[in-house]
Design a protein around this motif. Sequence first.
Motif, short mmCIF file in Angstrom:
data_model
loop_
_atom_site.label_atom_id
_atom_site.label_comp_id
_atom_site.label_asym_id
_atom_site.label_seq_id
_atom_site.Cartn_x
_atom_site.Cartn_y
_atom_site.Cartn_z
N PRO A 18 -38.71 37.29 24.24
CA PRO A 18 -37.26 37.34 24.13
C PRO A 18 -36.54 37.39 25.48
N LEU A 52 -28.82 32.86 17.85
CA LEU A 52 -29.59 33.78 18.69
C LEU A 52 -31.03 33.91 18.21
N LYS A 57 -33.49 35.67 20.59
CA LYS A 57 -32.65 36.66 21.28
C LYS A 57 -31.97 37.62 20.30
N SER A 81 -31.14 38.47 30.74
CA SER A 81 -31.10 37.97 29.37
C SER A 81 -29.99 38.63 28.57
N VAL A 85 -26.85 36.76 26.71
CA VAL A 85 -26.51 36.92 25.28
C VAL A 85 -25.07 37.43 25.14
#
Length: 137
Positions: A18, A52, A57, A81, A85
């Motif tokens: 992820p 996502l 994610k 990350s 997001v």
Amino acid sequence: MPDTVSSTSSGFDYFEDPLYLSSADQPNATLASFQFDGHDFLGWKQEVFMSLASKNKDGFLDGSCSKPHVTDKKFKQWFRSDIMVTKWILNSLNKSIRENLKYVKSAEELWEELLERYGSANAIEIYQLKKDLGALI
């Protein structure tokens, strides 16, 4: 590393991680077909979640991809990350909503704030609409 390669000779699958961001993952991307403006939260939420999840994610929303300690070697990668997001979600909101949420500290905090502000109101609206539709039949 090319995006078409998902693993190395060591067998590590980047797309399962992820924290992996590909070169196609740009901060100006949007996650839904429309910007959320206060209407149809459930539809917007579903589109964002699916987008996502397809990028692996979704764990940033529910906290299952938890923030490592700042001394952990994965911290910077997690931080990048999480910022990505957060930026994607903010880009999926219209300007007036985005302005009120741009100072959140993480994607999880942003998601929780959106659920708190708009999630329950839509449930009440849906119930009322179903009730009204039932009265028409």
